[in-house]
Every structure is written in structure tokens, then in C-alpha cells.
Write a protein that holds these residues in place. Structure first.
Motif: not given
Length: 129
Positions: A99-124
Motif C-alpha cells: 500500500d506504500l510508495t517511497f514517498a509514504e515511508f517517512e510519515a509512519p516512521f516520524r509518527l511512531v518515533t515522535k509518539t514514543a519520544d513524547d510518551l517516554e518524556r512524559r512518563l520518565t
């Protein structure tokens, strides 16, 4: 339509890969305020006849956080979710590669890492991962 090999090439061109095997990559992505986040990408083969990528980013050791608070904080995310892997809380998202093209790889990586980083910062309050 993308393949696992396309994804591997795309990541290797853009990021310094820390580890790689036949079905996975490990690398770091910068997030905000000088922070970065560890990322694991795994190839999940032939789920419902399709190849998938699974993106995971660690948040904290489960013993170091309130798991209920993690789930409540993750409640507002649009895609992905919190999971536990070998005693570590992670944020995870998956998508079919076809379902993806090269142009669509970046968004899922950014979404996951930004969310995980925000959760890490808020929890720890830390930037361990």
C-alpha cells in the motif's frame, strides 16, 4: 507498490543503520529538542497474502512506569498503539508494504518515533531510548 528491499534501501540511504538482519533494521531518528529515538523495523511476511512493515520504538522498562498511565496517554493517538516486548513498553504501528510508495515511508516512521519520544518524556522525563 513497495517491497521490503525498497524499504531497506530507503532507510539505509537516509539513516545510519545500527543493526540489520534478513527481517529487521535498527536505527535512530532525531525527534525534537535535541532528542532522538531508537527505531526497530521488522518485515512481517505474508499476513493475509501481503508483506508488512512493523515499526516499533521503545518508551521505557515496564517496571519503571505506570502501565495504566501509558495506555491512557496513548489513547489519543490516531494510529499505532502501546505494547510490551520483553519487559519494555513500546509504541508500534504496522502497514502493508504493497500500500506504500517511497514517498509514504517517512510519515509512519516520524509518527511512531515522535509518539514514543513524547510518551517516554512524559512518563520518565528521560531520553534513554
Amino acid at each position: 507498490m513497495a517491497s521490503w528491499d525498497d524499504l531497506v534501501l530507503w532507510v539505509r540511504v537516509r539513516y545510519e543503520v545500527m543493526a540489520q538482519d534478513a527481517d529487521g533494521l535498527t536505527f535512530r531518528l532525531p525527534t525534537t529538542e535535541g532528542r532522538d529515538q531508537l527505531v526497530y523495523v521488522r518485515h512481517r511476511r505474508e499476513i493475509d497474502g501481503q508483506d508488512w512493515m512493523q515499526i516499533e520504538s521503545p518508551i521505557a522498562r515496564l517496571d519503571d512506569i505506570d502501565a495504566r498511565q501509558l495506555l491512557e496517554l496513548a489513547e489519543s493517538t490516531v494510529v499505532g498503539g502501546a505494547a510490551a516486548v520483553d519487559g519494555t513498553a513500546v509504541f508500534r504501528h504496522a502497514a502493508p508494504l504493497s500500500d506504500l510508495t517511497f514517498a509514504e515511508f517517512e510519515a509512519p516512521f516520524r509518527l511512531v518515533t515522535k509518539t514514543a519520544d513524547d510518551l517516554e518524556r512524559r512518563l520518565t522525563g528521560a531520553d534513554r531510548y
